[in-house]
Structures are given as structure tokens and as C-alpha cells.
Design an enzyme around this catalytic site. Structure first.
Site, PDB file in Angstrom:
ATOM      1  N   HIS A  88      18.743 -37.230   0.550  1.00  0.00           N
ATOM      2  CA  HIS A  88      17.651 -37.558   1.468  1.00  0.00           C
ATOM      3  C   HIS A  88      16.289 -37.171   0.896  1.00  0.00           C
ATOM      4  CE1 HIS A  88      20.567 -38.707   4.435  1.00  0.00           C
ATOM      5  NE2 HIS A  88      21.175 -37.542   4.326  1.00  0.00           N
ATOM      6  N   ARG A 144       6.391  -0.818  -3.828  1.00  0.00           N
ATOM      7  CA  ARG A 144       5.925  -1.413  -2.579  1.00  0.00           C
ATOM      8  C   ARG A 144       5.016  -2.615  -2.824  1.00  0.00           C
ATOM      9  NH1 ARG A 144       6.642   2.283   1.599  1.00  0.00           N
ATOM     10  NH2 ARG A 144       4.985   1.414   2.862  1.00  0.00           N
ATOM     11  N   GLU A 196      18.817 -18.167  -1.134  1.00  0.00           N
ATOM     12  CA  GLU A 196      18.564 -16.829  -1.670  1.00  0.00           C
ATOM     13  C   GLU A 196      18.502 -16.866  -3.203  1.00  0.00           C
ATOM     14  OE1 GLU A 196      17.454 -14.166  -0.662  1.00  0.00           O
ATOM     15  OE2 GLU A 196      18.123 -12.656  -2.071  1.00  0.00           O
ATOM     16  N   ASN A 211      -3.278   2.507   5.000  1.00  0.00           N
ATOM     17  CA  ASN A 211      -2.299   1.422   4.892  1.00  0.00           C
ATOM     18  C   ASN A 211      -2.270   0.734   6.254  1.00  0.00           C
ATOM     19  OD1 ASN A 211      -0.115  -0.244   4.566  1.00  0.00           O
ATOM     20  ND2 ASN A 211       1.400   1.398   4.355  1.00  0.00           N
ATOM     21  N   GLY A 212      -2.390  -0.578   6.274  1.00  0.00           N
ATOM     22  CA  GLY A 212      -2.376  -1.314   7.542  1.00  0.00           C
ATOM     23  C   GLY A 212      -3.548  -2.271   7.609  1.00  0.00           C
ATOM     24  N   GLU A 218      10.735 -15.573  -7.040  1.00  0.00           N
ATOM     25  CA  GLU A 218      10.071 -14.264  -6.914  1.00  0.00           C
ATOM     26  C   GLU A 218       9.811 -13.616  -8.260  1.00  0.00           C
ATOM     27  OE1 GLU A 218      11.435 -11.905  -2.956  1.00  0.00           O
ATOM     28  OE2 GLU A 218      13.061 -12.397  -4.307  1.00  0.00           O
ATOM     29  N   CYS A 263       0.843  -1.190   0.000  1.00  0.00           N
ATOM     30  CA  CYS A 263       0.000   0.000   0.000  1.00  0.00           C
ATOM     31  C   CYS A 263       0.880   1.244   0.000  1.00  0.00           C
ATOM     32  CB  CYS A 263      -0.957   0.081   1.181  1.00  0.00           C
ATOM     33  SG  CYS A 263      -2.181  -1.206   1.209  1.00  0.00           S
ATOM     34  N   LYS A 288       7.075  -4.928  -1.509  1.00  0.00           N
ATOM     35  CA  LYS A 288       8.420  -4.606  -1.049  1.00  0.00           C
ATOM     36  C   LYS A 288       8.448  -4.394   0.452  1.00  0.00           C
ATOM     37  CE  LYS A 288      12.688  -3.456  -1.807  1.00  0.00           C
ATOM     38  NZ  LYS A 288      13.521  -4.613  -2.138  1.00  0.00           N
ATOM     39  N   TRP A 322      -2.639  -2.979  -1.799  1.00  0.00           N
ATOM     40  CA  TRP A 322      -2.229  -4.386  -1.876  1.00  0.00           C
ATOM     41  C   TRP A 322      -3.294  -5.150  -1.090  1.00  0.00           C
ATOM     42  CZ3 TRP A 322      -0.717  -8.546   1.201  1.00  0.00           C
ATOM     43  CH2 TRP A 322       0.020  -9.549   0.564  1.00  0.00           C
TER      44      TRP A 322
HETATM   45  C1  G6P Z   1       9.173  -8.831   1.286  1.00  0.00           C
HETATM   46  C2  G6P Z   1      10.112  -8.424   0.170  1.00  0.00           C
HETATM   47  C3  G6P Z   1      11.424  -9.184   0.303  1.00  0.00           C
HETATM   48  C4  G6P Z   1      12.007  -8.968   1.681  1.00  0.00           C
HETATM   49  C5  G6P Z   1      11.013  -9.327   2.793  1.00  0.00           C
HETATM   50  C6  G6P Z   1      11.504  -8.870   4.150  1.00  0.00           C
HETATM   51  O1  G6P Z   1       8.752 -10.133   1.110  1.00  0.00           O
HETATM   52  O2  G6P Z   1       9.532  -8.677  -1.095  1.00  0.00           O
HETATM   53  O3  G6P Z   1      12.330  -8.731  -0.680  1.00  0.00           O
HETATM   54  O4  G6P Z   1      13.151  -9.742   1.819  1.00  0.00           O
HETATM   55  O5  G6P Z   1       9.774  -8.661   2.556  1.00  0.00           O
HETATM   56  O6  G6P Z   1      11.520  -7.477   4.160  1.00  0.00           O
HETATM   57  P1  G6P Z   1      12.472  -6.563   4.986  1.00  0.00           P
HETATM   58  O7  G6P Z   1      12.137  -5.169   4.508  1.00  0.00           O
HETATM   59  O8  G6P Z   1      12.116  -6.758   6.429  1.00  0.00           O
HETATM   60  O9  G6P Z   1      13.875  -6.926   4.705  1.00  0.00           O
END
Ligand code: G6P
Length: 613
Positions: free
Chosen positions: A509, A27, A486, A100-101, A493, A2, A608, A74
Site C-alpha cells: 500500500h 541523560r 523497535e 532541570n525542567g 536513533e 539535563c 535518555k 539539553w
Molecule cells: C527517550 C529515550 C527512549 C525512550 C523514551 C521513553 O526518547 O531516548 O529510549 O524509549 O524516551 O522514555 P521512558 O523512560 O518513558 O521509557
């Protein structure tokens, strides 16, 4: 998650609002809307889709206005559609509200309001707020500001809201708890945003609203802030540390690619001023005051989400190897709900790019309530996590716009390394010569990453071979197991290919059952203690016809000869290898996603800044 933008002043509001929404697209959102004050009436335009869809929708509309609010939503409560998009209007159309929230008690509030005859047009929790404010105004016979204060007192949950009222056509009312909101101060004009991006070219004077504060914003008046108990608060004006070019693509096709290429600088910036010229002191100013507590810690708990959690897993290796104190790494979302044993001599380290992740914030509160010390590693200056921790270190990677985190990850690992090294030295766990060795190795990392970035075209070619795959496996060991996780996360993603990361020895395993000639297996086989073991693991995959893409140290012959594709990266100390090994994996995921036509900067369903749990 949001995005909020609002403006009041003498400029045309609509272009500022639309441009601001575009800057907040990173975001994550699925619908957008705007409410404009026009001749003391509110005009509302909103629709499902992108900000560009909203713009197209407004093309033939009159959008002249000097005061307005705008939002990207969102979806949480109710599907992403036109009705559920914000702003939401009061029944009489006199109030428009963006939020937002999450309002956790929205169902009981909604029931009460429906019993009183309020009709709801959406399935959102937000619509409750606008009716609640209006209902309080009427039943308590109070002005709008007081109604907002009272409404926010009965609400359980998190909110950043902006309200436009046709009874006060130039005024905006702003309130916040748990979700970020800042007010930019111009000359007889104000800008409001979820972050500084929408206002960066207009002002660098900002006020970060604190939780439970309510601000009245009017171009002809001074900013007035109270809290929900109507106690007056003095606005604390800060300098916005953001430059316009930091939030533009600078000639790159996507923000993600730009941010991958920014890593040498981001890592240098994370180190800047923290290593003295003689290279004998690593000093992280932000944690100085709590260093003794960190040195005396019986245990470190690292809590984070997503990519930051992967940085935390790397941190576990760094802290255990260097500081020799036990470390536990937790998903913040699990930690907060499982009644963990937290002692007063525990140090919780939270890692967050955005500094707004709701679960990580909750983990902080929990640890604080048990008397533990909480240290933050954040990228966004002034973010909620930075404010709520006892102390911390910023990563200084610069704004990260691409939803999939890249430079923030390597900057987090850099700061974790500096933190661990400085504590280890003070504890006498690392000799001076090793200390110098680590610092020199760390300082050499940016140049080593440059050489990997120079292999961009080769990695792009490899990517073309895998654009139609359905699944992928990533393997790594030791400190590079989190890098495998990662790498797999990056691919998932942005390309929507199913990918999993495994510790290489775990393959037998279970996951090895998946290997056939269709299965790409990305293996991190850099020079490390377990190199020979990884060679065997690669052999096991090869025997079953899996396609091997390997990341090896320069000069490697063994794994290279077994690989279908091999990316050589510069040698470094094993503990620092995640900083170099993660870069080719980011590029690989990026080029696969681009070739598949995916929206890499704004992947579907992702946000984000995850400010809801
Ligand atoms: C979301 C983002 C990720 C991020 C995660 C944690 O899922 O898309 O890229 O790693 O949040 O966010 P932060 O801002 O706490 O690192």
C-alpha cells in the site's frame, strides 16, 4: 535530560561534580557548566559541548572548592551555546542556579523583571529563576530560603533547582517539582543528583525530594525540608539501590552493547520471585492490592513514549490474546491532549524506563482525574512515575545508561507478559496446561537469548554490508510488528539512517514503491500464524531486488533461501517471540552505528530521560 550534581562538605568538590556529570551524560545534553564557591565568591565555568570540553576549559583554572553545583543542559529555550549553558548567575554574581525542567510562564516573568531593570545574558527560561529569587529577596526583604519558596510559588512548570549563594558559602538550596532530584547524606557532607549515579560510591542514604519541597543543605546541619508554603517536612531517608559496577562499562566498548548482553540477566531479574517453584502462581506483589480492579477492567489503555510505546504495542497483543479484554495503546503525548474518553473501570497501564517522562506523567494525572486506576511498569525505583501511579511493577533490569533502550524494552515485555498471564489465569481465560507451557517458555528465554548473543560476530559482519545505506525498511506481523518498529527506531536513533517499520502486508500500500537494489529490508519471519503471508511479502520485495535480511526460527528453509542474510533464532511461543526477535535487531543497529563512527551511547539530539514535553 539535563543533569544536576552538587556537593557540599570537606572533600574537593570539583572532581565529584565532574565525575557526577560524566555519570549523568547518558541523560542527553549539549553543554555543561560548574559553579564553585571559592573564598566566599562564586567562580563560574561553562561551555557548549561535552563534559570533557568543560574539563579541558577548566584545566588551567583554580578549581579548589568544597561546595559547588554542576549541570549538563539539553537545550529547550535558546540554542546550545556558552551563554545558555547553566549555571546562571544573578546580576551581582552572588547567586548561581542550575535547573532541570521548563518554566512555562518565563516570558511574562522575564518581561516583569526586565521592566525592573534586570538584564538577561541568555535566552533560557532558567535565567528568569535566578533573577526572580534575587528580586523577591530584595523587594520582600526575606531570606534566601523564603525567597526560593515564594519564587517557586509563582513559577508555572517543572523544576529541579540547586542554588549556591556567596552569602552562605557552604550551603545549597534545593527545590523540586516534576523533575527528579535526590539528596545523598554523608557524614558532614551532602551530595545532590538528578539520580543516584553521582553519589553511589559515597553514600547509600538518600532522600528523594517530593514535589514543591525546598531543602536547605549544609554540612554542619541536619537536612531541613519545607514545602513552598513553608510547612516543615520530615526527611524520609531511603536506601539507594544502586551499585557502582551497574553504572560502569565492565569491559564492553559501549554501555549499549553491555546492556544488550545483559538481557538474559535482566529478563531473569524481571521474573525473579514472581513465579513460584511449582510454577502455578505468577504473583506481582506491587499490583496485588489493585488486582481486583484490573480483573474487573472494561478496557486497558496503555500509554507510553518511544521504545516503551513499542513494548506497549506488544502488550496489546499479550493482553488481548491472554486476558481477552480490549486494549488501546496510546502515545502519552497525544493521549494527554485529546480529551480521551476514560471511564472509572478503565485501567491505564503506563510504561517507562526512566519513570520521568513528562508526557507519561501527564497521562497518569489525566487518568487519575477521571477516576481510572493507574498501574505503572517502570525501571527506576522511586521515580516520579513509580510514585504517582496507584500501583505497579518494577522491571528490575538494572540501570540503563545507553540512550537507545534495549534491556529495558525486553524487561518491559517480560513484565507485561507476567501481568497478562497472571490476570488471564485468574479470569479463567488460560487453562492450567497452557499456563505451565507459557511459564516454561518464558523461563527458557534467557538461555535462548544467550544463543543469539553468541552470533554477535556474524551480525557484526552483516552490519558491515549496510553501513552506507540511506534508508531501511523493517517488516513484521502480529506481535512482531512492534518489533519491526523497535528495530527501525534503534537504527534511526544511533546510526542516523532513516528507517521505518511496517506491518509486512502494508508494504503493497505504498512502501513497496521505495524498493530497489539499494534498499535493505529487515524482515521478522519467525514461526508464527502468519508465516506463509510473510513469505509472500518477502517474495514481493525480492522480486523488486530489495536486499533481504531475515530473522527466522531455527531450521527455517523457505525465507532463508530468499534472503541475502539470514539470522536464525531459537523457536519459542509466538507471544514470546518479541523477546528473542528484538535482540538481533539491536545488535544489527549497534554494529552499523559503530561502523559509521556514531556516538552510540549518546546519540545526537536525544535524551535518555525526557522530563520536558
Ligand atoms: C527517550 C529515550 C527512549 C525512550 C523514551 C521513553 O526518547 O531516548 O529510549 O524509549 O524516551 O522514555 P521512558 O523512560 O518513558 O521509557
Amino acid at each position: 535530560m539535563c543533569g544536576i550534581v552538587a556537593y557540599t562538605g570537606s572533600r574537593e568538590a570539583y572532581p565529584i561534580l565532574i565525575n557526577g556529570l560524566k555519570r549523568l551524560e547518558y541523560r542527553g545534553y549539549d553543554s555543561a557548566g560548574v559553579a564553585l564557591m571559592q573564598n566566599n565568591n562564586i567562580s563560574l565555568y561553562k561551555c557548549r559541548g561535552k563534559v570533557a570540553d568543560l574539563e579541558a576549559f577548566c584545566e588551567d583554572k583554580n578549581v579548589e572548592s568544597h561546595c559547588g553545583i554542576a549541570h549538563t543542559r539539553w537545550a529547550t529555550h535558546g540554542e546550545p551555546n556558552d551563554q545558555n549553558a547553566h549555571p546562571h548567575l544573578s546580576i551581582d554574581g552572588k547567586l548561581a542556579l542550575i535547573h532541570n525542567g521548563i518554566i512555562e510562564n518565563y516570558l511574562s516573568l522575564k518581561k516583569e523583571l526586565m521592566n525592573k531593570g534586570y538584564e538577561f545574558l541568555s535566552n533560557t527560561d532558567t535565567e528568569v529563576l535566578v533573577h526572580l529569587v534575587q528580586d523577591i529577596q530584595k523587594t520582600e526583604n526575606v531570606d534566601l530560603i523564603e525567597a526560593v519558596q515564594l519564587a517557586m510559588s509563582v513559577v508555572i512548570g517543572t523544576y529541579a533547582v540547586v542554588i549556591l549563594s556567596s552569602d552562605h558559602p557552604q550551603q545549597l538550596i534545593v527545590a523540586k517539582k516534576g523533575s527528579p532530584l535526590l539528596i545523598g547524606i554523608g557524614k558532614n557532607e551532602f551530595f545532590i543528583g538528578s539520580d543516584g549515579a553521582p553519589m553511589v560510591e559515597f553514600t547509600n542514604k538518600v532522600v528523594y525530594l517530593e514535589d514543591e519541597e525546598v531543602a536547605v543543605v549544609h554540612p554542619d546541619k541536619k537536612l531541613e525540608i519545607t514545602n513552598i508554603k513553608n510547612e516543615r517536612k520530615k526527611p524520609f531517608v531511603e536506601r539507594l539501590e544502586l551499585q557502582l559496577e551497574q553504572i560502569e562499562k565492565g569491559g564492553f566498548e559501549h554501555f549499549m552493547l553491555k546492556e544488550i548482553f545483559e538481557q538474559p540477566k535482566a529478563i531473569s531479574d524481571s521474573m525473579r520471585g514472581r513465579i513460584n517453584t511449582k510454577k502455578d502462581v505468577v504473583a506481582l506483589g506491587g499490583i496485588m492490592e489493585y488486582e481486583n480492579k484490573m480483573l474487573k477492567a472494561g478496557r486497558y489503555i496503555i500509554a507510553a513514549c518511544g521504545t516503551s510505546w513499542h513494548a506497549g504495542l506488544v502488550g496489546e497483543h499479550l493482553f488481548e490474546s491472554l486476558v481477552r479484554v480490549p486494549v488501546e495503546v496510546e502515545y502519552a503525548s497525544e493521549f494527554r491532549y485529546r480529551n480521551p474518553i476514560i471511564k472509572e473501570d478503565d485501567v491505564l497501564i503506563v510504561i517507562s524506563q526512566s519513570g520521568e517522562t513528562a508526557d507519561t506523567l501527564a497521562a497518569i494525572e489525566l487518568a487519575k482525574s477521571k477516576g481510572a486506576t493507574v498501574i505503572g511498569i517502570c525501571n527506576v525505583v522511586g521515580s516520579s512515575i513509580a510514585r504517582n501511579t496507584h500501583a505497579g511493577s518494577y522491571t528490575h533490569a538494572g540501570p540503563e545508561i545507553g540512550v537507545a533502550s534495549t534491556k529495558a524494552f525486553t524487561a518491559q515485555v517480560t513484565v507485561l507478559f507476567l501481568m497478562a498471564l497472571s490476570l488471564a489465569r485468574k479470569k479463567g481465560e488460560v487453562s492450567l496446561s497452557m499456563y505451565h507451557h507459557y511459564i516454561s517458555e518464558l523461563e527458557a528465554i534467557p538461555a535462548k537469548i544467550e544463543t543469539i548473543l553468541a552470533k554477535n560476530d556474524y551480525i557484526k559482519q552483516i552490519a558491515q554490508e549496510f553501513i552506507n545505506c540511506q534508508n531501511a525498511i523493517y517488516m513484521g506481523r502480529g506481535v512482531n510488528f512492534p518489533v519491526a518498529l523497535e528495530g527501525a527506531l534503534k537504527l534511526k536513533e544511533i546510526s542516523y539512517i532513516h528507517a521505518e517499520g511496517y506491518p509486512a502486508a502494508e508494504m503493497k500500500h505504498g512502501p513497496i514503491a521505495l524498493i530497489d537494489k539499494e534498499m535493505p529490508v529487515v524482515v521478522i519471519a519467525t514461526e508464527q500464524e502468519t508465516y506463509d503471508k510473510v513469505v509472500s511479502n518477502v517474495q514481493e520485495v525480492k522480486t523488486r531486488s530489495g536486499k533481504i535480511i531475515s530473522i527466522v526460527s531455527e531450521g527455517d528453509e523457505i525465507v532463508k533461501s530468499m534472503s541475502d542474510f539470514c539470522i536464525e533464532i531459537p523457536k519459542t511461543d509466538e507471544l514470546l517471540s518479541p523477546l528473542v526477535a528484538s535482540v538481533p535487531l539491536q545488535l544489527l543497529a549497534y554494529y552499523i552505528a559503530v561502523a559509521r563512527g556514531c556516538d552510540v551511547d549518546k546519540p545526537r539530539n536525544l535524551a535518555k530521560s525526557v522530563s520536558v514535553e
